[in-house]
Design a protein around this motif. Structure first.
Motif, PDB file in Angstrom:
ATOM      1  N   PHE A 112       0.689  -1.265  -0.061  1.00 24.66           N
ATOM      2  CA  PHE A 112       0.064  -0.033  -0.159  1.00 24.66           C
ATOM      3  C   PHE A 112       0.961   1.121   0.038  1.00 24.66           C
ATOM      4  N   VAL A 113       1.916   1.120   0.685  1.00 27.35           N
ATOM      5  CA  VAL A 113       3.074   2.165   0.718  1.00 27.35           C
ATOM      6  C   VAL A 113       3.131   2.552  -0.697  1.00 27.35           C
ATOM      7  N   ARG A 114       3.689   1.483  -1.523  1.00 32.54           N
ATOM      8  CA  ARG A 114       4.267   1.558  -2.926  1.00 32.54           C
ATOM      9  C   ARG A 114       3.038   2.278  -3.820  1.00 32.54           C
ATOM     10  N   GLU A 115       1.962   1.779  -3.316  1.00 32.39           N
ATOM     11  CA  GLU A 115       0.666   2.239  -4.292  1.00 32.39           C
ATOM     12  C   GLU A 115       0.401   3.677  -4.079  1.00 32.39           C
ATOM     13  N   LEU A 116       0.635   4.161  -2.812  1.00 32.84           N
ATOM     14  CA  LEU A 116       0.620   5.504  -2.530  1.00 32.84           C
ATOM     15  C   LEU A 116       1.696   6.394  -3.287  1.00 32.84           C
ATOM     16  N   ILE A 117       2.777   5.870  -3.325  1.00 39.36           N
ATOM     17  CA  ILE A 117       3.688   6.562  -3.874  1.00 39.36           C
ATOM     18  C   ILE A 117       3.297   6.700  -5.298  1.00 39.36           C
ATOM     19  N   LYS A 118       3.056   5.579  -5.947  1.00 41.20           N
ATOM     20  CA  LYS A 118       2.575   5.645  -7.252  1.00 41.20           C
ATOM     21  C   LYS A 118       1.348   6.656  -7.514  1.00 41.20           C
ATOM     22  N   SER A 119       0.554   6.683  -6.621  1.00 38.07           N
ATOM     23  CA  SER A 119      -0.654   7.548  -6.855  1.00 38.07           C
ATOM     24  C   SER A 119      -0.300   9.069  -6.763  1.00 38.07           C
TER      25      SER A 119
ATOM     26  N   GLU B  72      -6.276   9.168  -8.759  1.00 34.37           N
ATOM     27  CA  GLU B  72      -6.048   7.870  -8.090  1.00 34.37           C
ATOM     28  C   GLU B  72      -5.724   8.011  -6.722  1.00 34.37           C
ATOM     29  N   LEU B  73      -5.476   9.198  -6.241  1.00 35.58           N
ATOM     30  CA  LEU B  73      -5.156   9.475  -4.572  1.00 35.58           C
ATOM     31  C   LEU B  73      -6.382   9.458  -3.856  1.00 35.58           C
ATOM     32  N   VAL B  74      -7.500  10.089  -4.639  1.00 35.11           N
ATOM     33  CA  VAL B  74      -8.806  10.070  -3.937  1.00 35.11           C
ATOM     34  C   VAL B  74      -9.277   8.385  -3.698  1.00 35.11           C
ATOM     35  N   ARG B  75      -9.127   7.869  -4.738  1.00 35.36           N
ATOM     36  CA  ARG B  75      -9.657   6.261  -4.664  1.00 35.36           C
ATOM     37  C   ARG B  75      -8.728   5.452  -3.626  1.00 35.36           C
TER      38      ARG B  75
END
Length: 876
Positions: free
Chosen positions: A90-97, A268-271
């Motif tokens: 999830f940290v990696r997904e956050l960074i991507k977003s 993406e960040l809102v989602r």
């Protein structure tokens, strides 16, 4: 524009965030504290630094080239807690977003990536900021490279510039690795020279400048013992320096131009924030994404001049529009009907004044397909109409088919199933301060589209439920339960407002007394609610050791105060002051805000289509979270009273229902036998795990056994158990292992349910409620591990939820059959709360345990305890 590169040590910041914040879960059971902490840190970095380029570096694996030099490198580190491991994806997904580059390199550490890029960027004229929790990186500090190290927690950082390093250590930045070479680094298992600490290392380096120069000049070192140590461990000192040295020429296939930051991906960040439940952070990025204009197909609809019987058919999609969430007292905006005769919009006044509409609504033979049966029923009950004949509820069907997707907006639910011909309510009515009801024609078409979509969706959803063998769960459990819940919501629970106000006065009085004690211990009056003033009192005046600092001063968070409690009497008083203060504001004052002034009742809303396990939750107010572990919290239940004179509150709750379900599902002989014989299950577990007799079981043994009994149900790890019992992870791991050896059926269940989930893609409860786990075949170990734990505990939690739901339905039927006046008021966890006339108490004593204990048939008996009294508090 000046070029500024920010390099973040991803692993280090995630670790810091995890251990700085208490374990947090979102509504899907995912741990989120590390992700949340990382997010707030990232937000602060972007706001403060305003980088033109940015990247987050991660370690690629457990081994690096340094292990070739010293195989025990980082060997002393404890295994990463699974509660943290599962958050890295999830940290990696956050960074991507956020639109930020991230990088890892096989055989190298994040430090080496950062060192290489920082050096390269400095040469190309960048200002560089490195952010980490690891002081090893301070060796990179130079005129244009600042290394910011997070101090305890993540809210405060210390900037290491060459001047700061000189002031702090009396050394140059390039001597940091020499210092590590001499003193070693316990966290990385770098040995250094035994007996040489930081002070000695700094003293030697001030005189000899480097490890190499020192070893060439050992004869000049003063102190025989130190000289001997340096001579004996000189090779180890050189090796330690090599291990601590960050590589600045790692083979990175990355250009600085690729790290340019263009801003975050808002949609993406809102989602992402919604998925993890970070609602408090949504406003910081501008809230929800605006709805895009959508092309809608034409729809034929009419507003009849007169509502007649001819409008209705035997099967009708029916929609009730209420914008206000607190729909018990809200005005209905309008109704819509869709059937074989067409699509109709019925204005509120016209419908409620129509005898034809009322006849149809109260006709059991006229089948209704709706969106949110409970909400529709309660709204019409307040309008004096009793809605019956509800056969299908779109939102409940959608929830059962996939509980991981449980939006409550009509358009969002429709889109999940391939229907796109409805706009969201936000697009039609607006949001927040801009929310308003548009002209009637727009509302009419919007509602007509909703009813038409319900009519189209019903056959498809019914077919999918049948295919999944879930139609019975839908029609026999969730649909009838929605009507039971509607009745409970409409009925509400009475509050004794005088008693509630008196409790508020008593708590205020207690707060005043505690305040005086605190002032007495402090020697002066101050604002206890001011962290800054409290910090000065505790850490400067009283001399307590400051454990954490924030950017505004000393940390006085709950975890800090808990650690300081044994050191001074003032701490316990401050903690009690805070607990009472929260109780006063959240519950005493909070309940008074949501009570109906006409009836003195609260009408909590039960969320039936929210949790992935099938459990109910409640809101406005949340009556499931009253802090009953605190005496003053328990007393709040004294304010919940019967609504009729001479009546009592009757409460019944399942005893250890989840452990009984575990015994049934796992088929473990020892557990089954213990429950059948009526043994205390925690004592029995302690006997089995510690291999002692019943008489030898101590209170501490039973406490440990109880923690692991309930922990197993929730897929507890050694880290989680160690935190709850305040023991080491090793001890906790050994305890879990002994438990599984004692109960082989449980161990076998855990192994088999994971294999089953991998084969099917989901797990099921006893009543066929499913939870889909696509992540269980993930190649990512952390994601897969979380899914495996979810596979183990969902059938247990979900089955317990299904059992109490079934009991609620059976109780409603039984009370009606026996023509009782008693009413079911609340469901809180495993407890049902009724109000009843005194003369019906003996009947409830018989039928409530009978119904609840026989709701389903298990291999072990279900056990129900009950009590009654003039208030909810007394019914314990």
């Amino acid at each position: 524009m000046a070029k500024k590169l920010v390099l973040i040590d991803g692993n280090s910041i995630a670790y810091r965030a995890f251990f700085a914040l208490p374990l947090l879960n979102n509504d899907k059971g995912v741990h989120t504290n590390a992700v949340y902490g990382f997010t707030t840190m990232l937000m602060k970095i972007l706001e403060d630094e305003k980088p033109s380029h940015i990247m987050v570096a991660f370690d690629a694996g457990k081994t690096t080239f340094r292990h070739e030099t010293f195989k025990e490198y980082k060997g002393g580190r404890q295994k990463t807690p699974p509660e943290l491991s599962e958050q890295f994806p999830f940290v990696r997904e956050l960074i991507k977003s956020y639109g930020i580059s991230q990088y890892e390199l096989e055989n190298y550490e994040a430090d080496d990536i950062i060192g290489t890029l920082a050096t390269k960027a400095e040469k190309e004229g960048f200002e560089v900021k490195v952010i980490s929790g690891d002081k090893d990186l301070t060796q990179l500090s130079s005129e244009n490279i600042t290394v910011s190290i997070t101090k305890k927690g993540i809210s405060e950082i210390e900037d290491y510039t060459p001047d700061h390093i000189k002031e702090k250590y009396g050394l140059n930045a390039n001597q940091i690795v020499d210092m590590k070479g001499l003193m070693g680094d316990q966290s990385d298992n770098i040995p250094g020279v035994p007996g040489v600490g930081e002070k000695t290392a700094i003293k030697l380096l001030k005189e000899f400048h480097s490890v190499e120069n020192l070893l060439e000049s050992i004869d000049q070192v003063s102190g025989k013992k130190l000289k001997e140590k340096l001579q004996e461990f000189k090779d180890q000192a050189v090796m330690s320096k090599q291990l601590a040295t960050i590589i600045r020429e790692a083979p990175i296939q990355l250009e600085l131009s690729e790290l340019e930051y263009e801003g975050y991906q808002r949609e993406e960040l809102v989602r992402f924030f919604k998925e993890l439940g970070f609602n408090s952070l949504l406003d910081k990025i501008g809230g929800d994404v605006a709805e895009e204009e959508v092309e809608l197909d034409d729809i034929d609809w009419t507003t009849p001049e007169e509502i007649t019987d001819e409008i209705f058919a035997d099967e009708n999609a029916f929609y009730v529009e209420i914008l206000d969430d607190n729909y018990h007292y809200a005005a209905i905006i309008g109704f819509s009907i869709s059937n074989e005769n067409g699509n109709f919009f019925l204005p509120t006044k016209q419908a409620l004044n129509s005898e034809a509409f009322k006849r149809w609504a109260e006709d059991e033979s006229k089948k209704k397909f709706v969106f949110d049966a409970k909400r529709s029923e309660v709204a019409l009950r307040h309008a004096g109409i009793h809605l019956v004949g509800v056969e299908f509820d779109v939102i409940l069907a959608s929830y059962i088919l996939n509980p991981s997707e449980s939006p409550d907006d009509f358009a969002a639910v429709a889109k999940l199933h391939g229907y796109y011909d409805v706009q969201s309510d936000q697009a039609v009515y607006g949001k927040g301060a801009k929310r308003k009801i548009p002209e009637e024609a727009i509302v009419a078409e919007h509602l007509a589209r909703k009813a038409s979509t319900i009519f189209e969706m019903k056959p498809q959803l019914a077919k999918e439920l049948g295919k999944n063998e879930q139609y019975e769960l839908f029609s026999e459990l969730e649909m009838p339960l929605s009507l039971v819940l509607a009745d409970m919501e409409f009925q509400g629970v009475k509050l004794d407002m005088d008693r509630l106000r008196k409790m508020g006065a008593d708590i205020s009085s207690q707060l005043n007394e505690i305040e005086k004690k605190i002032y007495s211990y402090a020697g002066e009056a101050f604002n206890i609610n001011s962290p800054k003033q409290l910090g000065v009192i505790l850490f400067e005046k009283l001399g307590l050791p400051p454990l954490k600092k924030t950017k505004t001063g000393y940390s006085t968070s709950a975890d800090v105060l808990e650690q300081l409690a044994p050191k001074h009497e003032i701490i316990r008083e401050i903690l009690h002051y805070r607990q009472l203060g929260k109780l006063q504001s959240t519950y005493i004052e909070g309940l008074q805000k949501v009570v109906n002034s006409k009836t003195d009742k609260v009408h909590t809303r039960f969320n039936q289509a929210l949790t992935q396990t099938g459990r109910l939750s409640s809101t406005d107010p949340n009556l499931q979270n009253i802090p009953i572990r605190l005496e003053e919290g328990r007393k709040i239940r004294q304010a919940f009273v019967p609504s009729e004179e001479g009546w009592v509150i009757f409460a019944a709750d399942y005893s250890q229902i989840e452990l009984r379900v575990l015994a049934h599902i796992a088929g473990d002989d020892k557990l089954i036998e213990a429950f059948r014989e009526g043994l205390d299950i925690h004592t029995k577990t302690a006997m089995d795990v510690f291999h002692v007799s019943k008489e030898e079981v101590t209170d501490n043994m039973r406490r440990h056994a109880k923690a692991v009994n309930f922990g197993i149900v929730y897929g507890i790890s050694d880290y989680g158990l160690s935190q709850s019992l305040h023991i080491t992870r090793k001890e906790a791991g050994q305890f879990i292992e002994r438990y599984l050896q004692s109960y082989p059926g449980v161990k076998e269940y855990m192994e088999n349910i994971v294999l089953d989930a991998k084969e099917k893609g989901y797990v099921s409860t006893l009543l066929h409620r499913r939870r889909y786990l696509p992540e269980i075949t993930s190649r990512n170990f952390n994601i897969r591990s979380f899914a495996e734990r979810t596979a183990m505990n969902t059938p247990i939690q979900g089955s317990a939820a299904d059992i109490i739901k079934k009991a609620m339905i059976e109780m409603a039927i039984r009370m009606e059959t026996e023509n009782l006046k008693s009413r079911l008021l609340l469901q809180v966890h495993d407890e049902l709360i009724f109000e009843a006339p005194q003369e019906e108490v003996d009947i409830l004593k018989e039928i409530v345990p009978d119904v609840m204990e026989n709701a389903v048939e298990l291999k072990v008996p279900l056990k129900v305890d009950y009590a009654y009294g003039p208030t909810w508090f007394d019914a314990k």
